[in-house]
Scaffold this motif. Structure first.
Motif, PDB file in Angstrom:
ATOM      1  N   PHE A 292       0.761  -1.136   0.036  1.00  0.00           N
ATOM      2  CA  PHE A 292      -0.016   0.098  -0.075  1.00  0.00           C
ATOM      3  C   PHE A 292       0.692   1.209  -0.021  1.00  0.00           C
ATOM      4  CE2 PHE A 292      -1.498   3.352   3.084  1.00  0.00           C
ATOM      5  CZ  PHE A 292      -2.494   3.861   2.320  1.00  0.00           C
ATOM      6  N   GLY A 297       1.803   6.274  -3.254  1.00  0.00           N
ATOM      7  CA  GLY A 297       2.755   7.351  -3.085  1.00  0.00           C
ATOM      8  C   GLY A 297       2.312   8.053  -1.982  1.00  0.00           C
ATOM      9  N   VAL A 298       1.826   7.632  -0.898  1.00  0.00           N
ATOM     10  CA  VAL A 298       1.421   7.989   0.338  1.00  0.00           C
ATOM     11  C   VAL A 298       2.860   8.530   1.076  1.00  0.00           C
ATOM     12  CG1 VAL A 298       0.882   7.789   2.970  1.00  0.00           C
ATOM     13  CG2 VAL A 298      -0.749   7.110   0.914  1.00  0.00           C
ATOM     14  N   LEU A 315      -5.331  -0.221   0.811  1.00  0.00           N
ATOM     15  CA  LEU A 315      -5.508   0.187   2.422  1.00  0.00           C
ATOM     16  C   LEU A 315      -6.769  -0.432   2.918  1.00  0.00           C
ATOM     17  CD1 LEU A 315      -5.061   2.072   4.577  1.00  0.00           C
ATOM     18  CD2 LEU A 315      -6.228   3.738   3.691  1.00  0.00           C
ATOM     19  N   LEU A 374       4.343  11.203   7.844  1.00  0.00           N
ATOM     20  CA  LEU A 374       2.993  11.259   7.775  1.00  0.00           C
ATOM     21  C   LEU A 374       2.283  11.570   8.937  1.00  0.00           C
ATOM     22  CD1 LEU A 374       0.935  10.574   5.518  1.00  0.00           C
ATOM     23  CD2 LEU A 374       0.805   8.236   6.431  1.00  0.00           C
ATOM     24  N   LYS A 383       5.814  19.377   6.716  1.00  0.00           N
ATOM     25  CA  LYS A 383       6.501  18.383   6.064  1.00  0.00           C
ATOM     26  C   LYS A 383       7.959  18.004   6.660  1.00  0.00           C
ATOM     27  CE  LYS A 383       4.096  18.823   1.816  1.00  0.00           C
ATOM     28  NZ  LYS A 383       3.535  19.799   1.087  1.00  0.00           N
ATOM     29  N   SER A 606      27.159  13.569 -14.864  1.00  0.00           N
ATOM     30  CA  SER A 606      26.832  14.298 -15.960  1.00  0.00           C
ATOM     31  C   SER A 606      26.835  13.807 -17.261  1.00  0.00           C
ATOM     32  CB  SER A 606      27.236  15.934 -15.787  1.00  0.00           C
ATOM     33  OG  SER A 606      28.346  16.026 -16.363  1.00  0.00           O
ATOM     34  N   PHE A 614      35.485  16.753 -21.457  1.00  0.00           N
ATOM     35  CA  PHE A 614      36.094  16.464 -20.336  1.00  0.00           C
ATOM     36  C   PHE A 614      34.807  15.286 -19.831  1.00  0.00           C
ATOM     37  CE2 PHE A 614      32.982  18.589 -17.740  1.00  0.00           C
ATOM     38  CZ  PHE A 614      32.658  19.781 -18.542  1.00  0.00           C
ATOM     39  N   VAL A 616      32.900  14.144 -16.073  1.00  0.00           N
ATOM     40  CA  VAL A 616      32.913  14.141 -14.596  1.00  0.00           C
ATOM     41  C   VAL A 616      32.386  12.968 -14.057  1.00  0.00           C
ATOM     42  CG1 VAL A 616      31.649  15.392 -12.527  1.00  0.00           C
ATOM     43  CG2 VAL A 616      32.075  16.509 -14.738  1.00  0.00           C
TER      44      VAL A 616
ATOM     45  N   LEU B  18      -4.959   7.386   9.720  1.00  0.00           N
ATOM     46  CA  LEU B  18      -3.542   8.078   9.398  1.00  0.00           C
ATOM     47  C   LEU B  18      -3.166   7.767   7.852  1.00  0.00           C
ATOM     48  CD1 LEU B  18      -0.990   9.294  10.277  1.00  0.00           C
ATOM     49  CD2 LEU B  18      -0.014   7.107  10.638  1.00  0.00           C
ATOM     50  N   PHE B  19      -3.445   6.740   7.256  1.00  0.00           N
ATOM     51  CA  PHE B  19      -3.206   6.180   6.137  1.00  0.00           C
ATOM     52  C   PHE B  19      -4.251   6.873   5.276  1.00  0.00           C
ATOM     53  CE2 PHE B  19      -0.969   2.640   7.964  1.00  0.00           C
ATOM     54  CZ  PHE B  19       0.337   3.368   7.847  1.00  0.00           C
ATOM     55  N   LEU B  20      -5.459   6.881   5.689  1.00  0.00           N
ATOM     56  CA  LEU B  20      -6.515   7.654   4.838  1.00  0.00           C
ATOM     57  C   LEU B  20      -6.286   9.218   4.608  1.00  0.00           C
ATOM     58  CD1 LEU B  20      -8.870   6.521   3.409  1.00  0.00           C
ATOM     59  CD2 LEU B  20     -10.282   7.869   5.398  1.00  0.00           C
ATOM     60  N   PHE B  21      -5.584   9.888   5.672  1.00  0.00           N
ATOM     61  CA  PHE B  21      -5.293  10.835   5.685  1.00  0.00           C
ATOM     62  C   PHE B  21      -4.312  11.001   4.353  1.00  0.00           C
ATOM     63  CE2 PHE B  21      -1.629  13.388   6.645  1.00  0.00           C
ATOM     64  CZ  PHE B  21      -2.334  14.971   6.686  1.00  0.00           C
ATOM     65  N   GLY B  22      -3.203  10.239   4.461  1.00  0.00           N
ATOM     66  CA  GLY B  22      -2.084  10.375   3.476  1.00  0.00           C
ATOM     67  C   GLY B  22      -2.708  10.107   2.201  1.00  0.00           C
ATOM     68  N   LEU B  23      -3.595   9.275   2.012  1.00  0.00           N
ATOM     69  CA  LEU B  23      -4.304   9.184   0.518  1.00  0.00           C
ATOM     70  C   LEU B  23      -5.162  10.471   0.170  1.00  0.00           C
ATOM     71  CD1 LEU B  23      -5.950   5.808   0.232  1.00  0.00           C
ATOM     72  CD2 LEU B  23      -4.001   6.507  -0.894  1.00  0.00           C
ATOM     73  N   ARG B  25      -4.555  13.390   1.176  1.00  0.00           N
ATOM     74  CA  ARG B  25      -3.874  14.742   1.119  1.00  0.00           C
ATOM     75  C   ARG B  25      -3.141  14.958  -0.185  1.00  0.00           C
ATOM     76  NH1 ARG B  25       2.126  13.367   3.163  1.00  0.00           N
ATOM     77  NH2 ARG B  25       1.592  11.681   1.914  1.00  0.00           N
ATOM     78  N   SER B  27      -0.712  13.557  -3.427  1.00  0.00           N
ATOM     79  CA  SER B  27       0.866  13.074  -3.475  1.00  0.00           C
ATOM     80  C   SER B  27       1.639  14.064  -3.114  1.00  0.00           C
ATOM     81  CB  SER B  27       1.085  12.615  -4.869  1.00  0.00           C
ATOM     82  OG  SER B  27       0.938  13.692  -5.774  1.00  0.00           O
ATOM     83  N   PRO B  28       2.551  13.570  -2.305  1.00  0.00           N
ATOM     84  CA  PRO B  28       3.511  14.724  -1.534  1.00  0.00           C
ATOM     85  C   PRO B  28       4.336  15.258  -2.432  1.00  0.00           C
ATOM     86  CG  PRO B  28       4.334  12.387  -1.214  1.00  0.00           C
ATOM     87  CD  PRO B  28       3.013  12.274  -1.850  1.00  0.00           C
ATOM     88  N   ASP B  29       4.795  16.554  -1.984  1.00  0.00           N
ATOM     89  CA  ASP B  29       5.824  17.173  -2.865  1.00  0.00           C
ATOM     90  C   ASP B  29       6.994  16.611  -3.154  1.00  0.00           C
ATOM     91  OD1 ASP B  29       4.529  19.333  -4.043  1.00  0.00           O
ATOM     92  OD2 ASP B  29       4.558  20.663  -2.300  1.00  0.00           O
ATOM     93  N   ARG B  30       7.563  16.327  -4.048  1.00  0.00           N
ATOM     94  CA  ARG B  30       8.657  15.583  -4.174  1.00  0.00           C
ATOM     95  C   ARG B  30      10.078  16.681  -4.132  1.00  0.00           C
ATOM     96  NH1 ARG B  30       6.743  10.537  -6.833  1.00  0.00           N
ATOM     97  NH2 ARG B  30       5.612   9.717  -4.934  1.00  0.00           N
ATOM     98  N   ILE B  32      11.466  19.678  -2.349  1.00  0.00           N
ATOM     99  CA  ILE B  32      11.301  20.180  -1.143  1.00  0.00           C
ATOM    100  C   ILE B  32      11.464  21.663  -1.249  1.00  0.00           C
ATOM    101  CG2 ILE B  32      11.960  20.400   1.406  1.00  0.00           C
ATOM    102  CD1 ILE B  32      12.865  17.290   0.537  1.00  0.00           C
ATOM    103  N   CYS B  80      31.196  20.709 -12.363  1.00  0.00           N
ATOM    104  CA  CYS B  80      29.756  20.128 -12.289  1.00  0.00           C
ATOM    105  C   CYS B  80      29.423  20.478 -13.868  1.00  0.00           C
ATOM    106  CB  CYS B  80      29.154  21.101 -11.489  1.00  0.00           C
ATOM    107  SG  CYS B  80      27.490  21.765 -12.072  1.00  0.00           S
ATOM    108  N   GLY B  81      29.153  19.341 -14.734  1.00  0.00           N
ATOM    109  CA  GLY B  81      28.614  19.556 -15.856  1.00  0.00           C
ATOM    110  C   GLY B  81      27.375  20.476 -16.349  1.00  0.00           C
ATOM    111  N   PRO B  82      26.207  20.450 -15.394  1.00  0.00           N
ATOM    112  CA  PRO B  82      25.254  21.154 -15.885  1.00  0.00           C
ATOM    113  C   PRO B  82      25.568  22.909 -15.542  1.00  0.00           C
ATOM    114  CG  PRO B  82      24.542  19.524 -14.627  1.00  0.00           C
ATOM    115  CD  PRO B  82      25.742  19.023 -14.609  1.00  0.00           C
TER     116      PRO B  82
END
Lengths: 665, 184
Positions: A292, A297-298, A315, A374, A383, A606, A614, A616, B18-23, B25, B27-30, B32, B80-82
């Motif tokens: 789950f 993605g929780v 769930l 969570l 968060k 990279s 070059f 990296v 708790l998990f229902l809240f997670g669902l 809410r 998908s969380p911000d990847r 940050i 750093c390449g980028p």
């Protein structure tokens, strides 16, 4: 109209009908004790297995023939993929994974229906299997449908997730994981049957001992291959990052490991009945919870594979399974409570119990760390992330305790207080510990946990030697046979015991590998002009050339790096990045020099452009890391050996009788 | 027994909740967000590369500009390449908007590689001030995940936006407009 899609839908619905019959017919038959109904429900297992086999076969044919009218194929496959990639694409995304899960489960269920001894537990155990099976067929049949028809039929698909098609290990790791999860369903089903029929004795455990070990063995192998895959593919030179996806596969392993130890206490001493039931319920429900958490993605994870519509469904199933089985346990509590106490805390059962406490504490810590973000967000809206430092700090002391107990436990006698021989044994083990500790210190190790690990490895090696000499020496005295012959016969007659020694040895080898690769890893980012060199840990990295290769379905760009030591070229590594057709993501593909004492791991940090002169590199030196994989292999072989049928069964029954008599006197 | 069943039921319900809240809410911000968003950024004074000495002296004291003018602080490293990818865009944006916004480059996580840093600056002929964060302490203060990262700071000294990864001219232009209030 897609004919394969129709066929697949049909066989899948058939499987659903059969498993539903196994559930309903089985339950009614078991309640009414109706022989004919029970037999008919038992047949449902084989029928479901046949239908699921047909379903998986249809999907494989669709994948291999690039039938893009089937939605799963259109969403995950590609014509240009090699054949092995097409085959394993079955478990490259959610819908297909569920098919695989359902198929493997139906296989276990069918085998169980054939080979399980006819006990009062069997009808209920098969019914619980049918219940779980119904869920795992129902989800792909109704909610996450892989056989939807696609119109107009596309000519090409995107191909599977590039991280998955980048390494053959991906063909193995998920398969092993599901075999492990599914294998642990069998003892769970028997435990529930024991609770329903109010026979919470030792029977359910003895009936499933082999299944438990199979499930545990596959889960162990799955976690180790997962680490190896991560090492070979993810490009940061590590194998374990305490990522939620990793943690949730680790949680059921922890409780299952506690379980395979504590059932021995129940076998011998009739103790820990409730505890064992609790452990197997936790193990099974944690596999559901893990699925789950990773599929919904929780919790955010760096490699969350595919969000789907199944989050709420998993769930719901977790809540139902957890609530029902825990409710059953609470209901039967007065019957499963232990009536006897530990005779002596320093005994085999005492050490097993202490080990169990440590494993459970670790389960709690890892679970807490995984769902803590969570928790905080639900309570405060903030968060947070829980990182590796928390998990390391929480689990390292527990691991040390487990290693300590692993050495002493097998040498302690059952039941009674230890005698004089133990004191002698302890002296030898302490000597082993001191020798290893001092040698490691002399070798230059100063950090506390690595030193402690090495000390405990010495402690355990001495313990293993004592265990072996303890069985060999007395036998040498009574006969004229040689050491090898005696050892061979002992190993043959005591497969489970000998297998466990091999597994424990494998654990030690892994401990050394984990210690070296985590505590003494060197990780550097190095920029080298093409044609020139840079030093790294006693080597000269010579970036000889860069290259770009194009094969159908894949473009690779990378560097050719010679590793030079003392003027000699030791090896040539070709770290590169791959871009797969149909996918935008660039996949790092590290190149590794495997050596017993350390690995040198190069990854291009990279992309290497055409005009770029070059490269990296991320260069990582991981001491002893190979021993993790070797230790894992040793543990797998030991588990397999313990599973070989033989005189074991007879012995176990004898032991059981003896335990029974002992508990009655 | 009732009591035990109630305990099981409440534990199950709590977990489920708790998990229902997670669902629910989502998908969380990847990504940050920077913890410094909308808050004042730390001031710093660091040595400059020689070619900027004529304009600023041997060190650049960012504290004397913070709260006065909007700023763009770009972190880079020679390995750093980028960073090589984005450098021409940064230079072009500086040529166009350098009069409205102070551009500062910070070479970080690159200990002891001043020669490589000089080569990097020369390769793109970077006109805006570049300082050396030799012990990478500034990158820790700013909470860098990696390089390149670019911080866009308002005239009042607070952080408006942080970009991880290489920037493009378009992105820089858009952010400069946001910082200066619209008129190019």
């Amino acid at each position: 109209m897609s004919s394969l899609g129709t066929l697949g839908n049909t066989t899948l619905l058939l499987a659903l009908a059969f498993s539903l019959w196994g559930l309903i017919g089985g339950a009614v038959g078991a309640i009414r004790r109706d022989r004919r109904l029970i037999t008919s429900a038992r047949m449902a297992a084989s029928a479901t297995f046949l239908a699921m086999t047909a379903t998986v076969a249809v999907m494989e044919i669709a994948l291999l023939t690039d039938d893009f009218s089937v939605s799963y194929v259109a969403e995950t496959s590609r014509t240009t993929s090699p054949i092995w990639v097409k085959i394993v694409t079955l478990w490259a995304a959610l819908e297909g994974s569920l098919l695989l899960w359902g198929w493997l489960l139906s296989g276990y269920w069918a085998v169980l229906s054939w080979v399980a001894p006819n006990t009062p537990l069997k009808p209920w155990a098969l019914t619980v299997m049918a219940g779980v099976q119904t869920f795992f067929v129902g989800v792909p049949a109704i909610a996450a449908r892989p056989f939807n028809s696609v119109f107009p039929v596309p000519l090409e698909g995107p191909g599977p997730n590039p991280l998955l098609q980048n390494h053959w290990m991906m063909a193995v790791h998920p398969f092993l994981m599901y075999l492990g999860f599914v294998g642990l369903t069998v003892p769970f089903a028997y435990a529930i049957a024991a609770l329903i029929t109010n026979r919470p004795g030792t029977e359910w455990m003895l009936n499933t001992r082999r299944w438990t070990l199979i499930g545990w063995g596959f889960l162990t192998a799955a976690i180790i291959t997962g680490g190896w895959w991560s090492y070979e593919v993810l490009g940061w030179g590590g194998y374990w990052a305490w990522d939620p996806v990793e943690n949730v596969s680790f949680l059921p392993w922890l409780t299952a490991t506690a379980f395979i130890h504590s059932i021995q206490v129940q076998e011998r001493r009739r103790m820990l009945k409730a505890w064992n039931l609790l452990l197997i319920i936790l193990t099974f429900t944690l596999t559901l919870l893990g699925t789950f958490l990773t599929r919904s993605g929780v919790v955010s994870s760096v490699h969350s594979f595919g969000d789907g519509p199944v989050g709420p469904i998993f769930l719901g199933f977790f809540i139902v399974a957890f609530g029902l089985s825990m409710g059953l346990l609470a209901w039967r509590w007065d019957h499963v409570r232990d009536r006897s106490d530990l005779d002596h805390p320093v005994s085999r059962e005492g050490s097993f119990l202490a080990g169990n406490v440590l494993f459970l504490a670790m389960t709690f810590a890892v679970l807490l760390g995984t769902i803590f973000p969570l928790f905080v967000e639900a309570a405060t809206g903030d968060k947070v992330t829980v990182g590796a430092p928390f998990f390391d700090q929480a689990t390292l002391p527990l691991w040390m305790g487990i290693l300590f107990l692993m050495g002493i436990g097998p040498l302690l006698p059952w039941r009674r207080a230890p005698d004089q021989t133990l004191r002698g044994n302890l002296l030898w083990m302490a000597l082993g510990a001191v020798v290893f500790g001092v040698a490691s210190f002399a070798f230059g190790m100063r950090a506390i946990y690595p030193l402690l690990t090495m000390t405990l490895v010495g402690w355990n090696l001495a313990s293993l030697v004592l265990l072996v000499t303890g069985v060999v020496v007395p036998r040498l005295k009574i006969g004229q046979r040689g050491v090898a012959q005696v050892l061979r016969q002992y190993a043959f007659e005591n497969k489970r015991r000998f297998g466990s020694m091999v597994v424990h040895f494998g654990v030690l080898v892994m401990a050394v590998g984990i210690m070296g690769s985590s505590a003494y890893r060197v990780d550097e980012q190095i920029r080298i002009d093409i044609g020139s060199s840079a030093p790294f840990q006693g080597y000269i990295l010579h970036a000889r050339d860069k290259f770009m290769e194009q094969t159908p379905g894949r473009i690779s760009a990378g560097a050719v790096v010679d590793l030079e030591r003392d003027g000699q070229i030791v090896t040539t590594l070709r770290p590169r990045t791959n871009v797969f057709a149909g996918q935008e993501m660039t996949v790092p593909t590290p190149s590794v020099m495997y050596r017993p004492n350390y690995d040198i791991y190069l990854n291009v940090a990279s992309t290497v452009g055409p005009e770029q002169d070059f490269v990296v590199l991320r260069a990582v030196m991981s001491p002893l890391i190979t021993w993790i994989w070797i230790g894992g292999l040793i543990a797998a072989l030991g588990t397999a050996y313990a599973l070989v049928p033989g005189v074991q069964g007879a012995r176990a029954t004898r032991d059981l009788k003896r335990g029974l008599e002992a508990s009655q006197t | 027994m009732i009591r035990r069943l109630v305990i099981v039921a409440s534990v199950t319900a709590a977990l489920g909740g708790l998990f229902l809240f997670g669902l629910l809410r989502g998908s969380p911000d990847r990504d940050i967000e920077s913890a410094r968003l909308n808050r004042p950024v730390p001031a710093f004074e660091l040595p400059l590369y020689e070619r900027y000495h004529a304009s600023f002296g041997p060190t650049l004291d960012v504290g004397s500009y913070l709260g006065e003018v909007p700023m763009i602080v770009n972190f880079w490293a020679s390995w750093c390449g980028p960073c090589y990818e984005e450098a021409p865009d940064l230079q072009a944006a500086w040529e166009d908007f350098g009069g409205q916004v102070l551009f500062v480059g910070v070479q970080t996580q690159d200990r002891g590689r001043q020669q490589e840093g000089r080569d990097f600056i020369d390769q793109f002929n970077l006109g805006f001030a570049n300082v050396i964060d030799d012990d990478s302490s500034l990158s820790i203060e700013y909470g860098l995940f990696g390089v390149p990262e670019t911080f866009f700071i308002r005239a009042d000294g607070t952080l408006a936006y942080k970009h991880a990864g290489p920037v493009t001219y378009e992105l820089l232009e858009e952010q400069v407009l946001a910082l200066t209030g619209g008129t190019p």
